[in-house]
Every structure is written in C-alpha cells, then in structure tokens.
Design a protein around this motif. Structure first.
Motif, PDB file in Angstrom:
ATOM      1  N   ILE A 222       0.840  -1.201   0.000  1.00 40.70           N
ATOM      2  CA  ILE A 222       0.000   0.000   0.000  1.00 40.70           C
ATOM      3  C   ILE A 222       0.875   1.251   0.000  1.00 40.70           C
ATOM      4  CG2 ILE A 222      -1.664   1.341   1.346  1.00 40.70           C
ATOM      5  CD1 ILE A 222      -2.901  -1.068  -0.035  1.00 40.70           C
ATOM      6  N   GLN A 223       1.943   1.235   0.808  1.00 37.43           N
ATOM      7  CA  GLN A 223       2.859   2.372   0.875  1.00 37.43           C
ATOM      8  C   GLN A 223       3.472   2.668  -0.492  1.00 37.43           C
ATOM      9  OE1 GLN A 223       3.538   4.354   3.616  1.00 37.43           O
ATOM     10  NE2 GLN A 223       4.781   5.630   2.243  1.00 37.43           N
ATOM     11  N   ASN A 224       3.674   1.611  -1.282  1.00 39.95           N
ATOM     12  CA  ASN A 224       4.238   1.777  -2.612  1.00 39.95           C
ATOM     13  C   ASN A 224       3.172   2.033  -3.672  1.00 39.95           C
ATOM     14  OD1 ASN A 224       6.893   1.528  -1.759  1.00 39.95           O
ATOM     15  ND2 ASN A 224       6.938  -0.681  -2.066  1.00 39.95           N
ATOM     16  N   ASP A 225       1.980   2.402  -3.220  1.00 36.52           N
ATOM     17  CA  ASP A 225       0.890   2.856  -4.104  1.00 36.52           C
ATOM     18  C   ASP A 225       0.399   1.768  -5.043  1.00 36.52           C
ATOM     19  OD1 ASP A 225      -0.914   4.842  -4.813  1.00 36.52           O
ATOM     20  OD2 ASP A 225       0.317   5.569  -6.471  1.00 36.52           O
ATOM     21  N   GLU A 227      -2.497  -1.086  -5.866  1.00 35.67           N
ATOM     22  CA  GLU A 227      -3.907  -1.349  -5.583  1.00 35.67           C
ATOM     23  C   GLU A 227      -4.082  -2.836  -5.303  1.00 35.67           C
ATOM     24  OE1 GLU A 227      -8.315  -0.840  -7.693  1.00 35.67           O
ATOM     25  OE2 GLU A 227      -6.534   0.091  -8.582  1.00 35.67           O
ATOM     26  N   ARG A 333       7.994   3.966  -0.390  1.00 31.43           N
ATOM     27  CA  ARG A 333       7.924   5.322  -0.925  1.00 31.43           C
ATOM     28  C   ARG A 333       7.527   6.320   0.152  1.00 31.43           C
ATOM     29  NH1 ARG A 333       4.113   5.755  -5.933  1.00 31.43           N
ATOM     30  NH2 ARG A 333       4.784   7.918  -5.673  1.00 31.43           N
ATOM     31  N   ILE A 337       3.615  11.603  -2.330  1.00 29.54           N
ATOM     32  CA  ILE A 337       2.401  10.869  -1.975  1.00 29.54           C
ATOM     33  C   ILE A 337       1.680  11.608  -0.857  1.00 29.54           C
ATOM     34  CG2 ILE A 337       3.295   8.593  -2.622  1.00 29.54           C
ATOM     35  CD1 ILE A 337       3.840   8.075   0.318  1.00 29.54           C
ATOM     36  N   ASP A 338       0.386  11.377  -0.768  1.00 34.00           N
ATOM     37  CA  ASP A 338      -0.417  11.884   0.334  1.00 34.00           C
ATOM     38  C   ASP A 338      -0.396  10.823   1.429  1.00 34.00           C
ATOM     39  OD1 ASP A 338      -2.340  12.718   2.138  1.00 34.00           O
ATOM     40  OD2 ASP A 338      -3.774  13.348   0.608  1.00 34.00           O
ATOM     41  N   GLN A 339       0.488  11.004   2.409  1.00 28.45           N
ATOM     42  CA  GLN A 339       0.711   9.958   3.398  1.00 28.45           C
ATOM     43  C   GLN A 339      -0.543   9.630   4.192  1.00 28.45           C
ATOM     44  OE1 GLN A 339       3.742   8.179   3.598  1.00 28.45           O
ATOM     45  NE2 GLN A 339       2.354   6.852   4.739  1.00 28.45           N
ATOM     46  N   LYS A 341      -3.614   9.733   3.182  1.00 26.74           N
ATOM     47  CA  LYS A 341      -4.485   8.919   2.332  1.00 26.74           C
ATOM     48  C   LYS A 341      -3.956   7.497   2.233  1.00 26.74           C
ATOM     49  CE  LYS A 341      -6.504   8.783  -2.310  1.00 26.74           C
ATOM     50  NZ  LYS A 341      -6.573   9.470  -3.640  1.00 26.74           N
ATOM     51  N   VAL A 342      -2.643   7.380   2.121  1.00 24.57           N
ATOM     52  CA  VAL A 342      -2.026   6.052   2.045  1.00 24.57           C
ATOM     53  C   VAL A 342      -2.256   5.287   3.337  1.00 24.57           C
ATOM     54  CG1 VAL A 342       0.179   4.825   1.915  1.00 24.57           C
ATOM     55  CG2 VAL A 342      -0.279   6.721   0.352  1.00 24.57           C
ATOM     56  N   ASN A 345      -5.515   3.417   3.934  1.00 21.28           N
ATOM     57  CA  ASN A 345      -5.739   2.153   3.233  1.00 21.28           C
ATOM     58  C   ASN A 345      -4.956   0.987   3.832  1.00 21.28           C
ATOM     59  OD1 ASN A 345      -7.519   3.180   1.247  1.00 21.28           O
ATOM     60  ND2 ASN A 345      -5.786   4.017   0.094  1.00 21.28           N
TER      61      ASN A 345
END
Length: 434
Positions: A222-225, A227, A333, A337-339, A341-342, A345
């Motif tokens: 998730i941290q690495n964006d 899905e 990452r 990024i919007d931490q 928001k990350v 999830n």
C-alpha cells in the motif's frame, strides 16, 4: 624450547606438502600461503594438533580449509578471549592474489573462472524480515562491499552481469562481499545458480511471525501505491494483483525445506499443508551455510542478547571488527504521496474483520514453528544466535499476537485432518503457490 621445536617440525611439513610456499615475516605476523590442492588430510590433522597444543595463548590462528591462505597471527589476546573467539576453522573470503583479470572470471555471456570470491554472503531473508536493514547496516561497514540495492539477477539467469558488476564496481582488497535479494530464497533458478556458482556463499535467512509478516507486507505494498485485491482473495495462493501477498506464502517451512538441510522425511511432511507435495521434488542439497534469525533479534531490547547477536553475526561472516548496534531501516515510498491517504488504506490485522485471515495465518505459524524447531535448527550448517531464546521466540508463534496471550487453539470440529496434518475447514489450499 619445546614450542620452538614443534614449530620447526610444523614448518618443515608445510614445506614438504606445498608446491609453492611464501613465508613473510612482518612485525609479529607469520603468513603462510599454500595452494589448496596440496593440503592433504595429513596436513589437516597436523593443523588440529597446532590448534590444540603448538600455539601459545597470544597467537590467533586462522586456517582456511577451503581457501588459499593460512594465517598464524600474534594478537596479544587474553586466555579467555582465545577460548571464546579464537582457534576456529575459518573461511574468511580472500580474493585471489594477484587479482585475475575480469576475462578470467567472465567473458561475454560465459563464466570462465571461479566467481565464488565475489559474493561471500547473501541476504536472502523472506520479504519484510529485515533485509533492507541488514543491507544498509553492512553498506556502512568498511570491511564489507555490498550494493545498496537489490541484486536479484540470479533468479533470472543473469549471473554473468551480476558477477561482472561485483568485479568492476568494487575495488580490489580484503573485503567481505555480499548482495541482497529476498526473492533468491524462493526462486528455484536462484538456488540452482547458488549451487552451481556460489556453493560457499553464506546466507542470512530471516523469518517473522506470519500474522505480523502479512500485515507488514500488505501495508508495504500500500505504501508503494499498489492497488491490492480484496482481503478474501489473499487467503490461499497468490494470484493476479496480489503482488506476492497471500497467506500460502507464509508457509516458510516449504521454502526452507527445499534448501536440503533436513531429510524431509514422512514425519516432517506431516507438518506441511496438503498442497506442498508439488515442492518435494524441488529439494536441493545446498552446501551453503545459513545464519537463521527471527526479525525480533534485529531489534532486541535486551542489551546482552543484542550484543551476543552482533558478535555471532560478526563471527559468522568472519568480520574482524566488532559490529555496532543496528539502526532499523523502513523501506517504501515516502515522497510525492499523500501519506494520510495512504495510511487510511493500510490494515490493522488485529481488527475483528480479519479473524478468518488470522486463523489461516496461525495455521502456518504453528506448523512453521514446529518444523523449524524440530528439524531445521538441527542441521550442522544452520547457525543461530542465542539458540534457546530463538526457540522461545518461535514457540511464541503458537500465540496469535492479537489474542493477548494464550496458545492458539482450534476445535477438532473446525479442522480438516489429512495425512499431512490438520487444517481449518472451509479454506481452499490450492496446489498453486507463487
């Protein structure tokens, strides 16, 4: 006088056995270099006698059974230090002297020589088990040469570019050289290339409680964006868009059993899940030594045990200098990024909505713990630090870290028992595993 007489006899035997002999006196050091193929059983027996009786307490003996250098070095160590740390057989990796040109190691796409000295150890722990921490830790050690990124070419049969890079990107000298690639442990081609080209490369293999491992691995994705699929799709085998995160992958003992450190008897196999039979035929007999650890040992709050762990790791890798305390490194990452928001999830695996997930993971935890303690740790080539403490940590795997204590228990009515052991009903144990 007796010592001098025995030493003269010892040197005379070396002169007889060695086709080429170089003796150089530098201050208090006696360096004796002998070609490997001239070292006979008689010499090894005599070396043991030297270890036991010929050398005074102030002499450090480092004899390499598998290398070309034998060193008897005055070190002014105490009798207690000698007893605990010295007079050990050592394979400290020395590069050839003189260093061969690269064409004598690799040329084009062919391996033309022995590349073993270019990779002395490999960080091959399971993902999210401290591999990045160890890589950066050793990158800051002046005795070690290691790329500060994963080098996983062995798993793609790209061993020639890897060997060439290890030769060209680092200077010549008396270094311990290593690489980091977690997937090497689970990749069949990697292990075959270790067997063929790097049979003496020592492996650092780490594990983690499967429940906490899954949570950390999922949140890392998730941290690495990435899905991720629905959590229910991650129970069982790894499928598309799982990015390697699935409960079956927590069956660490299946991967470890392929290293050939145990006999993999019928009794052992009863601890494995039903779908594991596909991997029995992939068992190798790797000669590589393994330093096995639980990730908790990398961040042990007990100062005495932490110091012991560092000392054992130092000795395992044949590093001369004491290792400093570790600094934990958390990969993933952190820019663009919007931490918040990350983080929204990410999961807290102790939540009630993940009960079924934890049930599955706990089955793997109990079985891995049992197999490792009863079989894997018994291998002569599997090294650990603070064995009793490590076994206690592994016994703790029988407790769900979210339960607040008490061993994991499941009623017989909820179990599906086969010749391979007992597993929860209602869960699919696919034969496919990624």
């Amino acid at each position: 006088m007796m010592f001098l007489t025995r030493l003269c006899v010892f040197v005379a035997v070396l002169l007889f056995l060695a086709r080429g002999l170089r003796v150089a006196f530098q201050e208090t050091t006696l360096d004796i270099e002998i070609p490997v193929d001239t070292i006979t059983n008689a010499f090894l027996k005599l070396s043991t006698q030297v270890e036991n009786s010929l050398l005074p307490p102030s002499i450090e003996q480092t004899i390499h059974k598998n290398d070309t250098v034998i060193v008897l070095r005055s070190n002014n160590v105490s009798q207690q230090d000698k007893k605990e740390e010295y007079y050990e057989w050592s394979r400290r990796p020395y590069e050839p002297n003189p260093r061969p040109p690269v064409e004598q190691v690799v040329k084009g796409w062919n391996v033309t020589g022995d590349p073993q000295w270019l990779i002395n150890f490999a960080i091959t722990a399971f993902p999210k088990c401290g591999t990045s921490t160890l890589m950066h830790y050793f990158a800051n050690n002046p005795e070690v040469q290691i790329p500060e990124k994963e080098r996983c070419e062995l798993g793609a049969n790209q061993h020639v570019p890897l060997i060439r890079d290890m030769y060209q990107e680092f200077p010549a000298g008396d270094f311990v050289r290593g690489i980091k690639c977690p997937s090497n442990l689970e990749n069949d081609l990697s292990k075959k290339n270790f067997e063929k080209y790097f049979p003496k490369t020592d492996m650092l293999v780490g594990v983690r409680h499967p429940v906490k491992w899954f949570e950390s691995f999922y949140n890392h994705r998730i941290q690495n964006d990435l899905e991720m699929r629905n959590m229910s799709d991650l129970i069982g085998a790894c499928g598309k868009r799982s990015y390697g995160v699935c409960t079956n992958r927590a069956s660490f003992h299946i991967t470890l059993s392929q290293l050939g450190k145990t006999a993999l008897t019928d009794r052992e196999r009863k601890i494995f899940p039903p779908w594991a039979h596909r991997w029995y035929g992939k068992k190798l007999n790797l000669t590589n030594r393994i330093f096995f650890y639980d990730v908790e040992q990398l961040n042990d709050k007990n100062e005495t045990r932490a110091k012991t762990f560092r000392k054992d790791l130092q000795r395992f890798l044949y590093l001369r200098n004491e290792l400093p305390p570790m600094v934990w490194f958390k990969p993933g990452r952190k820019i663009n990024i919007d931490q918040k928001k990350v983080d929204a999830n990410k999961i807290d695996i102790c939540g009630d909505e993940f009960v079924m997930l934890r049930e599955e993971l706990m089955q793997h935890a109990v079985n891995v713990s049992k197999w490792v303690r009863q079989y894997f740790l018994s291998s002569d080539t599997v090294h650990v630090s603070s064995r009793d403490h490590l076994k206690t940590v592994l016994e703790g795997w029988e407790t769900d870290p979210c339960s607040g204590g008490g061993k994991y228990k499941t009623s017989t009515a909820e179990m599906n028992c086969t010749n391979y052991g007992c597993f929860l009903k209602g869960h699919q144990h696919h034969s496919k595993r990624v």
